[in-house]
Design a protein around this motif. Structure first.
Motif, PDB file in Angstrom:
ATOM      1  N   CYS A 173      44.361  30.329  37.108  1.00 14.34           N
ATOM      2  CA  CYS A 173      43.491  29.183  37.339  1.00 14.34           C
ATOM      3  C   CYS A 173      42.274  29.559  38.098  1.00 14.34           C
ATOM      4  N   GLU A 174      42.277  30.788  38.884  1.00 14.25           N
ATOM      5  CA  GLU A 174      41.178  31.568  39.583  1.00 14.25           C
ATOM      6  C   GLU A 174      40.208  32.137  38.424  1.00 14.25           C
ATOM      7  N   LEU A 175      40.716  32.857  37.717  1.00  9.77           N
ATOM      8  CA  LEU A 175      40.171  33.830  36.741  1.00  9.77           C
ATOM      9  C   LEU A 175      39.519  33.057  35.384  1.00  9.77           C
ATOM     10  N   GLY A 176      40.505  32.098  35.065  1.00  9.47           N
ATOM     11  CA  GLY A 176      40.502  31.600  33.625  1.00  9.47           C
ATOM     12  C   GLY A 176      38.926  30.845  33.383  1.00  9.47           C
ATOM     13  N   PRO A 177      38.766  29.754  34.366  1.00  9.26           N
ATOM     14  CA  PRO A 177      37.381  29.029  34.297  1.00  9.26           C
ATOM     15  C   PRO A 177      35.975  30.047  34.299  1.00  9.26           C
ATOM     16  N   VAL A 178      36.027  31.178  34.867  1.00  7.59           N
ATOM     17  CA  VAL A 178      35.124  31.871  34.887  1.00  7.59           C
ATOM     18  C   VAL A 178      34.881  32.448  33.698  1.00  7.59           C
ATOM     19  N   GLU A 234      37.458  47.274  28.574  1.00  6.74           N
ATOM     20  CA  GLU A 234      36.243  47.206  29.197  1.00  6.74           C
ATOM     21  C   GLU A 234      36.162  46.419  30.528  1.00  6.74           C
ATOM     22  N   PRO A 235      35.429  46.891  31.403  1.00  2.00           N
ATOM     23  CA  PRO A 235      35.649  46.488  32.929  1.00  2.00           C
ATOM     24  C   PRO A 235      34.807  45.016  33.094  1.00  2.00           C
ATOM     25  N   VAL A 236      35.265  44.096  33.572  1.00  2.00           N
ATOM     26  CA  VAL A 236      34.389  42.837  33.957  1.00  2.00           C
ATOM     27  C   VAL A 236      34.789  42.630  35.514  1.00  2.00           C
ATOM     28  N   GLU A 237      33.594  42.322  36.279  1.00  2.00           N
ATOM     29  CA  GLU A 237      33.994  42.015  37.613  1.00  2.00           C
ATOM     30  C   GLU A 237      33.914  40.530  37.966  1.00  2.00           C
ATOM     31  N   ILE A 238      34.711  40.165  38.499  1.00  2.00           N
ATOM     32  CA  ILE A 238      35.160  38.583  39.079  1.00  2.00           C
ATOM     33  C   ILE A 238      35.265  38.472  40.383  1.00  2.00           C
ATOM     34  N   ASN A 239      34.396  37.937  41.215  1.00  2.00           N
ATOM     35  CA  ASN A 239      34.796  37.709  42.593  1.00  2.00           C
ATOM     36  C   ASN A 239      34.699  38.894  43.459  1.00  2.00           C
ATOM     37  N   GLY A 240      34.159  40.018  42.897  1.00  2.00           N
ATOM     38  CA  GLY A 240      34.085  41.452  43.751  1.00  2.00           C
ATOM     39  C   GLY A 240      35.255  42.264  43.198  1.00  2.00           C
ATOM     40  N   GLN A 241      35.840  41.844  42.307  1.00  2.00           N
ATOM     41  CA  GLN A 241      37.125  42.851  41.844  1.00  2.00           C
ATOM     42  C   GLN A 241      36.841  43.077  40.357  1.00  2.00           C
ATOM     43  N   THR A 242      37.121  44.132  40.062  1.00  2.00           N
ATOM     44  CA  THR A 242      37.250  44.739  38.577  1.00  2.00           C
ATOM     45  C   THR A 242      38.390  44.668  37.779  1.00  2.00           C
TER      46      THR A 242
END
Length: 283
Positions: A173-178, A139-147
Protein backbone atom coordinates in the motif's frame (compact mmCIF):
# COMPACT_ATOMS: atom_id res chain seq x y z
CA UNK A 1 -30.14 -2.63 -12.76
CA UNK A 2 -29.30 -6.30 -12.04
CA UNK A 3 -25.78 -7.39 -11.11
CA UNK A 4 -24.39 -10.87 -10.54
CA UNK A 5 -21.65 -10.79 -7.93
CA UNK A 6 -18.79 -13.29 -7.87
CA UNK A 7 -15.39 -13.45 -6.25
CA UNK A 8 -12.16 -15.20 -7.22
CA UNK A 9 -10.18 -15.76 -4.02
CA UNK A 10 -11.54 -12.53 -2.55
CA UNK A 11 -11.08 -10.43 -5.70
CA UNK A 12 -14.73 -9.59 -6.43
CA UNK A 13 -16.48 -8.43 -9.58
CA UNK A 14 -20.01 -7.52 -10.61
CA UNK A 15 -21.15 -9.11 -13.88
CA UNK A 16 -23.58 -6.97 -15.88
CA UNK A 17 -25.21 -8.69 -18.83
CA UNK A 18 -25.89 -6.33 -21.80
CA UNK A 19 -29.27 -8.05 -22.13
CA UNK A 20 -30.20 -6.50 -18.75
CA UNK A 21 -28.82 -2.95 -19.04
CA UNK A 22 -26.35 -0.69 -20.85
CA UNK A 23 -22.90 -0.21 -19.37
CA UNK A 24 -22.96 2.49 -16.66
CA UNK A 25 -21.00 5.71 -17.13
CA UNK A 26 -17.57 6.03 -15.44
CA UNK A 27 -19.17 8.14 -12.67
CA UNK A 28 -21.88 5.51 -12.15
CA UNK A 29 -19.24 2.76 -12.13
CA UNK A 30 -17.43 4.51 -9.28
CA UNK A 31 -20.68 4.71 -7.28
CA UNK A 32 -21.69 1.10 -7.99
CA UNK A 33 -18.27 -0.32 -7.02
CA UNK A 34 -17.83 1.81 -3.89
CA UNK A 35 -17.55 -0.30 -0.72
CA UNK A 36 -19.63 2.09 1.40
CA UNK A 37 -21.98 3.86 -1.01
CA UNK A 38 -22.57 1.10 -3.57
CA UNK A 39 -22.59 -2.68 -3.97
CA UNK A 40 -18.83 -2.86 -3.55
CA UNK A 41 -16.51 -4.60 -6.01
CA UNK A 42 -13.11 -4.56 -7.68
CA UNK A 43 -14.79 -3.78 -10.99
CA UNK A 44 -17.58 -4.53 -13.46
CA UNK A 45 -17.50 -7.25 -16.11
CA UNK A 46 -19.73 -6.21 -19.01
CA UNK A 47 -20.68 -9.09 -21.25
CA UNK A 48 -21.25 -11.27 -23.14
CA UNK A 49 -20.81 -8.88 -26.05
CA UNK A 50 -20.86 -9.70 -29.79
CA UNK A 51 -17.43 -9.99 -31.41
CA UNK A 52 -16.01 -11.42 -34.62
CA UNK A 53 -12.79 -12.46 -32.88
CA UNK A 54 -14.11 -14.99 -30.35
CA UNK A 55 -17.17 -16.77 -28.97
CA UNK A 56 -17.85 -13.98 -26.48
CA UNK A 57 -16.75 -10.37 -26.02
CA UNK A 58 -15.99 -8.86 -22.60
CA UNK A 59 -15.30 -5.37 -21.28
CA UNK A 60 -13.56 -5.02 -17.90
CA UNK A 61 -14.08 -1.81 -15.92
CA UNK A 62 -12.07 -0.76 -12.87
CA UNK A 63 -13.75 0.75 -9.79
CA UNK A 64 -12.24 4.15 -10.65
CA UNK A 65 -14.20 4.15 -13.94
CA UNK A 66 -11.26 3.31 -16.20
CA UNK A 67 -11.24 0.35 -18.57
CA UNK A 68 -8.81 -2.54 -18.03
CA UNK A 69 -7.27 -4.55 -20.85
CA UNK A 70 -7.39 -7.94 -19.13
CA UNK A 71 -8.06 -9.59 -15.77
CA UNK A 72 -7.30 -13.21 -15.02
CA UNK A 73 -9.68 -13.36 -12.08
CA UNK A 74 -12.27 -11.41 -14.06
CA UNK A 75 -12.02 -13.95 -16.88
CA UNK A 76 -12.52 -16.85 -14.47
CA UNK A 77 -15.54 -15.09 -12.95
CA UNK A 78 -16.99 -14.32 -16.38
CA UNK A 79 -16.49 -17.94 -17.39
CA UNK A 80 -18.26 -19.12 -14.23
CA UNK A 81 -21.16 -16.75 -14.98
CA UNK A 82 -21.43 -18.13 -18.52
CA UNK A 83 -21.39 -21.68 -17.11
CA UNK A 84 -23.94 -20.91 -14.39
CA UNK A 85 -26.34 -19.38 -16.93
CA UNK A 86 -26.00 -22.25 -19.39
CA UNK A 87 -24.18 -20.26 -22.06
CA UNK A 88 -21.18 -22.64 -22.04
CA UNK A 89 -20.44 -26.23 -21.07
CA UNK A 90 -17.18 -27.95 -20.16
CA UNK A 91 -15.96 -27.56 -23.75
CA UNK A 92 -13.28 -24.91 -24.46
CA UNK A 93 -14.47 -21.47 -25.60
CA UNK A 94 -12.86 -18.13 -26.40
CA UNK A 95 -13.27 -14.64 -24.94
CA UNK A 96 -12.25 -11.41 -26.64
CA UNK A 97 -10.85 -8.73 -24.29
CA UNK A 98 -9.12 -5.41 -24.88
CA UNK A 99 -5.89 -7.22 -23.99
CA UNK A 100 -6.41 -10.04 -26.50
CA UNK A 101 -8.36 -13.25 -27.08
CA UNK A 102 -8.06 -16.04 -24.50
CA UNK A 103 -9.21 -19.67 -24.43
CA UNK A 104 -11.12 -20.87 -21.38
CA UNK A 105 -12.09 -24.33 -20.15
CA UNK A 106 -14.34 -25.25 -17.23
CA UNK A 107 -13.33 -28.21 -15.05
CA UNK A 108 -14.95 -30.20 -12.23
CA UNK A 109 -18.46 -28.89 -12.81
CA UNK A 110 -17.37 -25.26 -12.47
CA UNK A 111 -15.12 -25.72 -9.44
CA UNK A 112 -11.95 -24.96 -11.41
CA UNK A 113 -11.40 -22.73 -14.43
CA UNK A 114 -8.41 -22.83 -16.76
CA UNK A 115 -7.48 -19.81 -18.89
CA UNK A 116 -4.82 -19.63 -21.57
CA UNK A 117 -3.74 -16.10 -20.75
CA UNK A 118 -1.42 -15.51 -23.72
CA UNK A 119 2.31 -14.80 -23.82
CA UNK A 120 4.18 -12.61 -21.36
CA UNK A 121 6.47 -9.97 -22.84
CA UNK A 122 9.15 -8.09 -20.92
CA UNK A 123 9.84 -5.62 -23.73
CA UNK A 124 9.42 -1.91 -23.07
CA UNK A 125 7.73 -1.20 -26.40
CA UNK A 126 5.01 -3.76 -25.72
CA UNK A 127 4.30 -3.13 -22.01
CA UNK A 128 4.82 -0.06 -22.43
CA UNK A 129 7.69 1.45 -20.42
CA UNK A 130 9.29 4.75 -21.40
CA UNK A 131 12.93 4.90 -22.47
CA UNK A 132 15.01 3.06 -25.08
CA UNK A 133 13.72 -0.25 -26.49
CA UNK A 134 14.74 -3.07 -24.13
CA UNK A 135 13.60 -5.88 -21.91
CA UNK A 136 12.87 -4.24 -18.55
CA UNK A 137 14.77 -6.55 -16.22
CA UNK A 138 16.33 -5.74 -12.84
CA UNK A 139 16.10 -1.97 -13.28
CA UNK A 140 16.52 0.23 -10.19
CA UNK A 141 13.71 2.55 -9.11
CA UNK A 142 14.00 4.85 -6.10
CA UNK A 143 10.94 5.32 -3.87
CA UNK A 144 11.00 7.24 -0.59
CA UNK A 145 14.78 7.22 -0.52
CA UNK A 146 15.11 3.46 -1.06
CA UNK A 147 16.16 1.72 -4.27
CA UNK A 148 14.18 -1.30 -5.49
CA UNK A 149 14.90 -3.74 -8.30
CA UNK A 150 12.01 -3.81 -10.80
CA UNK A 151 10.95 -6.12 -13.61
CA UNK A 152 8.21 -4.99 -16.01
CA UNK A 153 5.96 -7.34 -17.95
CA UNK A 154 2.71 -7.49 -19.87
CA UNK A 155 0.21 -10.27 -20.48
CA UNK A 156 -2.18 -7.90 -22.21
CA UNK A 157 -2.02 -5.42 -19.32
CA UNK A 158 1.01 -3.76 -17.69
CA UNK A 159 2.76 -5.01 -14.54
CA UNK A 160 5.83 -4.14 -12.52
CA UNK A 161 7.25 -6.78 -10.17
CA UNK A 162 9.56 -6.09 -7.22
CA UNK A 163 11.42 -9.17 -5.92
CA UNK A 164 11.85 -8.84 -2.15
CA UNK A 165 13.02 -10.97 0.76
CA UNK A 166 10.13 -9.69 2.85
CA UNK A 167 6.90 -7.99 1.91
CA UNK A 168 3.58 -7.05 3.48
CA UNK A 169 0.23 -5.48 2.79
CA UNK A 170 1.54 -2.29 4.38
CA UNK A 171 4.50 -2.13 1.98
CA UNK A 172 2.26 -2.89 -1.01
CA UNK A 173 0.00 0.00 0.00
CA UNK A 174 3.02 2.29 0.32
CA UNK A 175 4.79 1.40 -2.93
CA UNK A 176 1.78 0.46 -5.04
CA UNK A 177 0.18 3.86 -5.60
CA UNK A 178 3.56 5.47 -6.24
CA UNK A 179 4.51 2.97 -8.93
CA UNK A 180 1.00 2.76 -10.40
CA UNK A 181 0.99 6.49 -11.09
CA UNK A 182 4.65 6.85 -12.11
CA UNK A 183 3.53 7.87 -15.59
CA UNK A 184 6.96 9.28 -16.47
CA UNK A 185 8.00 5.63 -16.53
CA UNK A 186 4.72 3.73 -17.08
CA UNK A 187 2.61 5.83 -19.49
CA UNK A 188 -0.51 3.62 -19.11
CA UNK A 189 -0.03 3.31 -15.34
CA UNK A 190 0.73 -0.17 -14.03
CA UNK A 191 -0.27 -3.02 -11.75
CA UNK A 192 2.25 -3.75 -9.00
CA UNK A 193 3.35 -7.02 -7.39
CA UNK A 194 5.72 -7.54 -4.48
CA UNK A 195 7.28 -10.96 -5.08
CA UNK A 196 8.80 -13.38 -2.57
CA UNK A 197 10.22 -16.62 -3.99
CA UNK A 198 9.59 -19.54 -1.62
CA UNK A 199 11.14 -22.37 -3.68
CA UNK A 200 11.39 -23.60 -7.28
CA UNK A 201 7.62 -24.10 -7.54
CA UNK A 202 6.10 -21.62 -5.08
CA UNK A 203 5.99 -17.85 -4.86
CA UNK A 204 4.09 -15.42 -2.66
CA UNK A 205 2.83 -12.02 -3.82
CA UNK A 206 1.21 -8.89 -2.46
CA UNK A 207 -0.82 -7.02 -5.08
CA UNK A 208 -1.63 -3.41 -5.84
CA UNK A 209 -4.05 -3.31 -8.77
CA UNK A 210 -4.20 -0.40 -11.17
CA UNK A 211 -7.51 1.42 -10.73
CA UNK A 212 -8.56 -0.71 -7.76
CA UNK A 213 -5.88 -0.59 -5.06
CA UNK A 214 -4.81 -3.37 -2.69
CA UNK A 215 -6.25 -6.67 -3.89
CA UNK A 216 -6.46 -10.12 -2.30
CA UNK A 217 -5.82 -12.01 -5.55
CA UNK A 218 -5.19 -11.40 -9.24
CA UNK A 219 -4.84 -13.82 -12.12
CA UNK A 220 -2.90 -11.49 -14.40
CA UNK A 221 -0.67 -10.39 -11.48
CA UNK A 222 -0.01 -14.05 -10.66
CA UNK A 223 0.84 -14.67 -14.32
CA UNK A 224 3.24 -11.72 -14.49
CA UNK A 225 4.93 -12.43 -11.15
CA UNK A 226 5.38 -16.12 -11.97
CA UNK A 227 6.83 -15.24 -15.38
CA UNK A 228 9.29 -12.85 -13.72
CA UNK A 229 10.32 -15.50 -11.18
CA UNK A 230 10.93 -17.91 -14.08
CA UNK A 231 12.79 -15.25 -16.07
CA UNK A 232 15.02 -14.60 -13.04
CA UNK A 233 15.90 -18.30 -12.98
CA UNK A 234 14.45 -18.63 -9.49
CA UNK A 235 11.51 -20.90 -10.41
CA UNK A 236 10.62 -23.70 -12.80
CA UNK A 237 7.73 -23.61 -15.27
CA UNK A 238 5.02 -24.86 -12.90
CA UNK A 239 4.45 -22.32 -10.13
CA UNK A 240 1.84 -22.15 -7.38
CA UNK A 241 1.22 -18.48 -6.61
CA UNK A 242 0.17 -17.79 -3.02
CA UNK A 243 -1.99 -14.64 -2.95
CA UNK A 244 -3.47 -13.25 0.29
CA UNK A 245 -6.87 -14.64 -0.76
CA UNK A 246 -5.70 -18.07 -1.90
CA UNK A 247 -3.64 -19.97 -4.47
CA UNK A 248 -3.52 -19.78 -8.27
CA UNK A 249 -1.67 -22.33 -10.41
CA UNK A 250 0.46 -20.88 -13.20
CA UNK A 251 2.10 -22.99 -15.90
CA UNK A 252 4.66 -21.31 -18.14
CA UNK A 253 5.18 -22.83 -21.56
CA UNK A 254 7.22 -22.04 -24.63
CA UNK A 255 7.96 -18.34 -25.22
CA UNK A 256 6.33 -17.56 -21.84
CA UNK A 257 2.86 -18.71 -22.84
CA UNK A 258 0.92 -18.79 -19.57
CA UNK A 259 -1.95 -21.03 -18.46
CA UNK A 260 -3.73 -20.00 -15.25
CA UNK A 261 -6.00 -22.26 -13.19
CA UNK A 262 -8.11 -21.30 -10.20
CA UNK A 263 -11.63 -21.04 -8.75
CA UNK A 264 -14.47 -18.54 -9.00
CA UNK A 265 -17.41 -18.37 -6.57
CA UNK A 266 -20.90 -16.99 -7.01
CA UNK A 267 -22.06 -14.60 -4.25
CA UNK A 268 -25.55 -13.66 -5.46
CA UNK A 269 -27.72 -11.38 -7.60
CA UNK A 270 -28.34 -7.77 -6.59
CA UNK A 271 -30.63 -5.02 -7.85
CA UNK A 272 -29.45 -1.41 -7.64
CA UNK A 273 -31.63 1.69 -7.74
CA UNK A 274 -30.96 4.40 -10.32
CA UNK A 275 -30.65 7.04 -7.57
CA UNK A 276 -27.81 5.06 -5.97
CA UNK A 277 -26.00 4.62 -9.30
CA UNK A 278 -26.17 8.33 -10.03
CA UNK A 279 -24.94 9.60 -6.66
CA UNK A 280 -21.73 11.61 -6.49
CA UNK A 281 -19.19 9.94 -4.22
CA UNK A 282 -17.26 12.30 -1.90
CA UNK A 283 -13.57 12.42 -2.75
Amino acid sequence: MKFHKYHALGNDYLVLDPADAPMPSPQQTVAICHRNFGLGSDGILYGPLPTEKADFGLQIWNPDGSEAEKSGNGLRIFAKYLFDTGKVTDQPFTVDTLGGVVTVEIHDGGESIEVEMGKVSFHSDVIPVNGPPREVLDEPVEINGQTYSTYAATIGNPHVVLPLEDHSKKLACELGPVLENMTSRFPNRTNVQLLKVLDRNNIQIEIWERGAGYTLASGSSSSAAAAVAHKMGACDGQILVHCPGGDIQINIGENYAVTMTGPATRVGTFLMEDAVQDQVIPS
